[in-house]
Design an enzyme around this catalytic site. Structure first.
Site, mmCIF file in Angstrom:
data_model
loop_
_atom_site.group_PDB
_atom_site.id
_atom_site.type_symbol
_atom_site.label_atom_id
_atom_site.label_comp_id
_atom_site.label_asym_id
_atom_site.label_seq_id
_atom_site.Cartn_x
_atom_site.Cartn_y
_atom_site.Cartn_z
ATOM 1 N N LYS A 277 43.626 45.806 38.742
ATOM 2 C CA LYS A 277 43.206 45.006 39.909
ATOM 3 C C LYS A 277 41.825 45.408 40.449
ATOM 4 O O LYS A 277 41.097 44.579 40.979
ATOM 5 C CB LYS A 277 44.239 45.107 41.029
ATOM 6 C CG LYS A 277 45.631 44.580 40.674
ATOM 7 C CD LYS A 277 45.715 43.072 40.729
ATOM 8 C CE LYS A 277 47.127 42.587 40.424
ATOM 9 N NZ LYS A 277 47.223 41.130 40.285
ATOM 10 N N GLU B 168 46.533 38.871 49.931
ATOM 11 C CA GLU B 168 47.963 39.131 49.817
ATOM 12 C C GLU B 168 48.183 40.233 48.793
ATOM 13 O O GLU B 168 47.290 40.518 47.985
ATOM 14 C CB GLU B 168 48.676 37.854 49.338
ATOM 15 C CG GLU B 168 48.636 37.607 47.831
ATOM 16 C CD GLU B 168 47.238 37.376 47.237
ATOM 17 O OE1 GLU B 168 46.302 37.072 47.996
ATOM 18 O OE2 GLU B 168 47.090 37.534 45.996
ATOM 19 N N SER C 32 48.844 47.352 32.093
ATOM 20 C CA SER C 32 48.039 46.939 33.253
ATOM 21 C C SER C 32 48.032 47.941 34.393
ATOM 22 O O SER C 32 47.116 47.932 35.213
ATOM 23 C CB SER C 32 48.522 45.578 33.753
ATOM 24 O OG SER C 32 49.917 45.602 33.993
#
Ligand SMILES: Cc1ncc(COP(=O)(O)O)c(C=O)c1O
Length: 402
Positions: A94, A116, A382
């Protein structure tokens, strides 16, 4: 950038039939401003140089590709490799788009980043970017996820973010997006809503994909250098779809590489028990864009379930809906039990505790290895699972009963 990436989406943000921007009128000028700012900075040598510097000296990129020799031996058949986004600063992919969105916000003169979060990884990454760029940060998170992902809530607060608990509806990721949009409308002059995946109105699906493209570029080069060849199969978990698009975009023009998106099947294929939107959804609109959506009998976004909070979304990035339709990417599922087994297996046999989201991609590799002898499978790992260890061990112990 490859020919596919240059031509997709079109100028209106459509990936074939999916995408676009359906905005409430007050947000239209703000999205126009974001589109124009992105068009400028993405061609600016200064922006590109600063982002490269941040990636190298702050995030610790490139992250490596690891050969998972013990897991490959255990499963038999294919050789399994992992792109280690768990080693990116803050522990997940991210941060790749959050640092770039922070730079974009700085260029636009914004003073606040907001978003969010589901698993809390995007919230942590954005709070990190806000701290780095000296900005305020506001993160909306469902109450269920706040309880499940407590370590990430603490991290966000330590990083200086305001965490807004969302207490309506399913109290999860979809409601967190609803809540953040509401709050953003009132402060769009000074804030950037840095959406957490390749979802939302144009330009976010394209912009977040392009900021995540670094994962696929690195992975392709590293795999070639390591093995002298391209992988036969590349897989990633799909929630909104940002880690998958980052990875797939590196291989999208390599017809010899099969691409697999792994959706969460939760506890069953009954509506409400899973979040496998591509596998079971239908064309629809959600959060200002056209895509595949899981809907209830009234046509509203359906409740969804998965053990992985970051995959808990009844929609999916429009590019995934498109790549499903064109057949370039194969979409499949892994259920909660398979993901948990993979979580324990990767920890025990490779010394890597994966995020529950990423464990879905590990589960795919473990299942498919036996069916593909002599082939290679590269997964996108990830994120790391530190955020999940309390929830997993308190709920499932140490995996003895799976
Ligand atoms: C580690 C990790 N992987 C994957 C995801 C799913 O998001 P996306 O599908 O956008 O990669 C999340 C979301 O929070 C995550 O934390």
């Amino acid at each position: 950038m490859t020919s596919y990436l240059k031509t997709t989406p079109n100028a209106d943000g459509f990936f074939g039939d999916y995408g676009g921007a359906m905005l409430p009128p007050p947000l239209e000028p703000h999205f126009k401003e974001i589109r124009e700012a992105y068009a400028t900075i993405s061609k600016s040598a200064d922006f590109i140089a600063e982002l490269r510097q941040i990636r190298k000296n702050y995030q610790g990129r490139p992250t490596p590709v690891s050969y998972l020799k013990n897991l490959s031996k255990l499963c038999g058949g294919a050789q399994i490799y992992a792109k280690r986004e768990d080693l990116n600063h803050t522990g997940a992919h991210k941060l790749n788009h959050c640092m770039a969105e922070g730079l974009l916000a700085k260029f636009m003169g914004k003073t606040k980043l907001m978003a969010e979060t589901g698993a809390g990884q995007h919230g942590v990454a954005l709070a990190t970017a806000a701290a780095y760029f000296g900005m305020e940060c506001e993160i909306h998170m469902g109450e269920i996820d706040i309880a499940k992902e407590a370590p990430n809530v603490t991290r966000m607060k330590l990083l200086g973010a305001k965490v807004v608990p969302v207490s309506f509806g399913g109290r999860s990721l979809k409601e967190a997006v609803d809540s953040c949009f509401q709050s953003y409308i009132a402060q769009a002059d000074t804030a950037l809503f840095a959406i957490g995946s390749v979802v939302g109105p144009h330009p976010f699906p394209m912009m977040v994909r392009n900021f995540q493209h670094v994962v696929g570029i690195e992975a392709r080069d590293q795999f070639l250098e390591m093995t002298g060849d391209l992988p036969d199969m590349v897989a990633a978990c799909v929630g909104g779809g940002s880690n998958a698009m980052g990875m797939f975009s590196g291989f999208i023009d390599d017809a010899c590489v099969s691409l697999y998106g792994v959706e969460p099947l939760g506890t069953s294929s009954n509506l409400g028990d899973h979040a496998a939107t591509i596998s079971f959804g239908a064309d629809g609109d959600i959060h200002g864009f056209r895509t595949l959506v899981l809907t209830d009998e009234n046509g509203e976004p359906a409740p969804v379930h998965t053990v992985a909070s970051g995959l808990d979304y009844p929609g999916v990035g429009p590019e995934h809906a498109h790549l499903h339709k064109t057949g370039r990417v194969n979409y499949t599922t892994a259920d909660d039990k398979e993901a948990l087994k993979a979580f324990y297996a990767l920890s025990r046999h490779e010394g890597i505790i994966p995020a529950l989201e990423s464990a879905h991609a590990v589960a795919f590799a473990m299942r498919e290895a036996g069916n593909n002898p002599g082939k290679s499978i590269l997964i996108n790992l990830s994120g790391r699972g530190d955020k999940d260890i309390d929830y997993v061990t308190e709920t499932y112990g140490f995996g003895e009963d799976l």
